[in-house]
Design an enzyme around this catalytic site. Structure first.
Site, PDB file in Angstrom:
ATOM      1  N   CYS A 112      -4.129 -14.910   1.926  1.00 29.32           N
ATOM      2  CA  CYS A 112      -5.066 -15.387   0.911  1.00 29.32           C
ATOM      3  C   CYS A 112      -5.064 -14.487  -0.323  1.00 29.32           C
ATOM      4  O   CYS A 112      -5.602 -14.833  -1.354  1.00 29.32           O
ATOM      5  CB  CYS A 112      -6.466 -15.531   1.490  1.00 29.32           C
ATOM      6  SG  CYS A 112      -7.017 -14.097   2.390  1.00 29.32           S
ATOM      7  N   HIS A 161       7.562  -1.556  -2.972  1.00 30.49           N
ATOM      8  CA  HIS A 161       6.545  -2.595  -2.883  1.00 30.49           C
ATOM      9  C   HIS A 161       6.355  -3.042  -1.437  1.00 30.49           C
ATOM     10  O   HIS A 161       5.228  -3.150  -0.957  1.00 30.49           O
ATOM     11  CB  HIS A 161       6.933  -3.779  -3.777  1.00 30.49           C
ATOM     12  CG  HIS A 161       5.857  -4.813  -3.899  1.00 30.49           C
ATOM     13  ND1 HIS A 161       4.756  -4.633  -4.698  1.00 30.49           N
ATOM     14  CD2 HIS A 161       5.698  -6.015  -3.285  1.00 30.49           C
ATOM     15  CE1 HIS A 161       3.962  -5.697  -4.579  1.00 30.49           C
ATOM     16  NE2 HIS A 161       4.519  -6.539  -3.719  1.00 30.49           N
TER      17      HIS A 161
END
Lengths: 422, 266
Positions: free
Chosen positions: A50, A99
């Protein structure tokens, strides 16, 4: 061929866009197959939560692969590609590795140190594996990312201190009682948060549990749900004498637990602490009980204060975690790079060693009167010359591989030293 | 030889104390590791200083009070390293090492040894038991101090660095109780032997000796705390205050012995 990650997250994309693009597991599989079918990527993994939607991929032309992947995603979700383009970020090579490590370690999460993200990344990895879009590169990257995430979790305290009110209450109880095994709990009034706190306490070994409520039926119901015992509301004072931790959350306008109820208990407790967790507003416990010997009372604001301090703790630890990730990224890149150039370095050394030992042999054959010392000196001299000559090209090869572009250097070295086609 | 080693050991304890205190404030794992290393190095130096001293004297270095205190420090540091590892009490050093350092400073200017009127094995038992008692009370003091600090944090409801590093109240309370229960019998037997021996050697139990007199005061404080804990249900803050008072009395005892040398030698 290069590694890249492209995506959007809570950092720059509004929730409206994130919820539009979030996809479930089945959709992820479908997308992975579509993307793989286009042939623009060699390997691909899609992470959809989400808070973020990201594609990790290995492609010959990263820009093309990125556009193709997000077109597919937008098409699937009926989103205008133009609205995504503006918030999309892309990281390539070393940046992409960093990342991946940061995301898996929960350093890029909305709440630093939250535990769900690692499971979500593992799930994404499993999905990609089931679609056979994970090759050797992504496999190496993500298995290492899982290791780094675990290391961050154990070596720093980014996930250590509670950032929710109910967990903060449990942590405080532990700071008072050490272990919660066998500590009796009294729940006064009902409410989601107090019930949650009670559940956490029970999970940590607190027992038995008593429930008091103005509505007897509600008390019995809650007692049954939490495997506790209901006690009549009028007998609150009696119940208080038998417990160590009290959670209150009634809707009463006045405090239901007064100092004069608690004061006589202190002597009988023989120094054993008594801990009030007052979640109610207006408050249920008279604040002055906090000054009684061995009695601690935390209201909702106090708990929030503890949570705030815990969040500051996490941020403090995040600095240490970032440094750890940075070291891991460097190590990973060095290892990856070396793997690529090591065969060349080895054959380069072998090649020069053949030349060196051949020449030394010939020279020594012409010097029959040479003493062992002279022979040794010649050996050492030649070895030193070879090493000095090799130093620059080997360093250059390692550097270039770390920079991610060893290809042309590898070819050059092969040509110059006649190592034969690789 | 012995003096050089001892000086180096004390420098090591200074470094270890500084690092342990810095760790308490900064909570940097590296500081803790350095503090542990410095502690170990200083303790090894201290050990060799004691061994060298024993060879110089041809007997255990326990015959005068400064010697005995130095051995007590050695025991305390050994226990500190063990307890820290055993119970994961990383902050223990910050509370124990300053005390150990203060104790070890007393013996730096090595006084000429006054050969005390020692005879018989009783004296060694007396000294040995008192030593263990004192070591236990160092930890009793450290536990009480940590308890009071953590209690203040919890009552103030503003978690600071100490809230995160100090253990739970119950753990600290248990630590002070156990060290009291352990140290008290040793101190009692040690004192009792001293009294009996004094009667035999000095002719009178009540000969004026500053150390002997003030040690009765410390003993009385600890006896009261133990009684209060066992029978009166004293816990927490009150027990912690008493532990600190008792320790102050104990330090005064040693101070009296060192500054006003009576029959215990200085």
């Amino acid at each position: 061929m290069a590694l890249f990650v492209a995506g959007l997250s809570h950092r720059n994309a509004p929730v409206e866009l994130r919820e539009q693009l979030a996809v479930d597991d089945d959709k992820v599989r479908e997308l992975l197959r579509d993307v793989a079918a286009t042939g623009v990527v060699r390997e691909a993994l899609i992470l959809s939560t989400c808070n973020r939607v990201e594609v990790y991929a290995i492609a010959d032309v990263p820009g093309e692969a990125r556009t193709a992947t997000f077109r597919q995603l937008c098409r699937h979700r009926g989103v205008e590609p133009a609205s995504v383009e503006t918030v999309l970020y892309t990281h390539a090579d070393g940046e992409a590795v960093r990342h991946a490590f940061r995301v898996a370690s929960s350093l890029d999460s909305m709440m630093i140190g939250e535990p769900q993200i690692l499971g979500q990344v593992k799930n994404a990895f499993a999905l990609a594996q089931s679609c056979e879009t994970v090759g050797p590169a992504l496999h190496t990257l993500f298995t290492q990312a899982f290791t780094v995430a675990k290391k961050v979790r154990t070596e720093t305290e980014i996930a250590r201190h509670a950032v929710s009110i109910s967990f903060a209450a449990v942590e405080l109880a532990k700071k008072i009682f050490a272990g919660l095994d066998g500590k009796a709990v009294l729940l006064v009034g009902a409410g989601k948060m107090s019930e949650l706190a009670a559940r956490h306490l029970i999970e940590q070994g607190a027992f038995p549990l008593y429930v008091a409520n103005r509505t007897w039926a509600r008390a019995r119901e809650l007692a049954r749900a939490l495997a506790g015992t209901a006690v009549p509301f009028d007998e609150l004072a009696t119940a208080l004498a038998a417990v160590d931790i009290v959670i209150t959350s009634t809707g009463a306008p006045e405090p239901v637990i007064r100092r004069e109820f608690v004061q006589p208990l202190v002597h009988n407790r023989r120094g054993r602490p008594l801990f009030f967790i007052d979640i109610a507003v207006p408050r249920d416990v008279e604040n002055s009980v906090n000054t009684l010997d061995g009695v601690y009372c935390y209201d909702i604001d106090d708990l929030k204060q503890v949570v705030d301090a815990n969040i500051r703790e996490r941020l403090r630890e995040a600095h240490r975690a970032e440094a750890l990730v940075e070291r891991e990224v460097a190590k990973f890149l060095a290892r990856l790079g070396d793997v690529e150039v090591i065969p060349t370095i080895v054959s380069l050394r072998e090649r020069l060693e053949i030349i060196r030992s051949g020449e030394v042999k010939r020279t020594l054959a012409r010097l029959p009167g040479a003493t062992p010392e002279t022979r040794e000196a010649i050996e050492a001299l030649s070895a030193a010359i070879v090493n000095k000559i090799l130093h620059a090209p080997i360093t250059k090869l390692r550097e270039s591989s770390r920079a991610g572009s060893p290809r042309s250097w590898l070819e050059l070295v092969h040509e110059l030293f006649g190592l034969g086609r690789k | 030889m012995h003096q050089t080693l001892l000086t180096l050991a004390i420098i090591g304890y200074v470094a270890a104390t500084g690092l342990a205190l810095a760790y308490l404030v900064q909570r940097d794992e590296l500081l803790h590791r350095l503090a542990s290393l410095a502690t170990l190095a200083a303790w090894v130096l201290h050990t060799s200083a004691l061994v060298a001293r024993a060879f110089e004297l041809g007997r255990p270095p326990l015959a005068s009070l400064p010697e005995a205190v130095s051995v007590a420090v050695w025991v305390v540091v050994l226990l500190e390293m063990w307890l820290e590892r055993r119970y994961g009490l990383q902050v223990l050093g910050a509370f124990v090492l300053p005390v150990a350092l203060a104790f070890s400073l007393q013996s730096t200017p090595m006084r000429p040894l006054i050969e005390p009127a020692l005879s018989g094995a009783w004296v060694w038992v007396h000294i040995g038991l008192a030593l263990v008692g004192i070591a236990a009370f160092v930890f009793n003091f450290a536990g009480a101090l940590m308890y009071l600090l953590q209690e203040r944090q919890l009552r103030a409801k503003r978690p600071g660095a100490l809230y995160y590093t100090l253990p739970a109240l119950a753990t600290l309370d248990r630590l002070t109780y156990r060290t009291l229960a352990l140290g008290f019998p040793f101190l009692t037997t040690g004192l009792l032997l001293g009294v009996i021996w004094a009667g035999a050697a000095w002719g009178s139990v009540f000969t004026f000796d500053p150390l002997a007199l003030s040690s009765y005061v410390a003993w009385a404080v600890y006896a009261a705390t133990l009684a209060g804990r066992a029978a009166g249900g004293w816990h927490g803050r009150r027990a912690a205050y008493f532990a600190i008072v008792g320790f102050v009395a104990l330090v005064l005892t040693l101070g009296a012995g060192l500054l006003f040398p009576g029959k215990h030698g200085g």
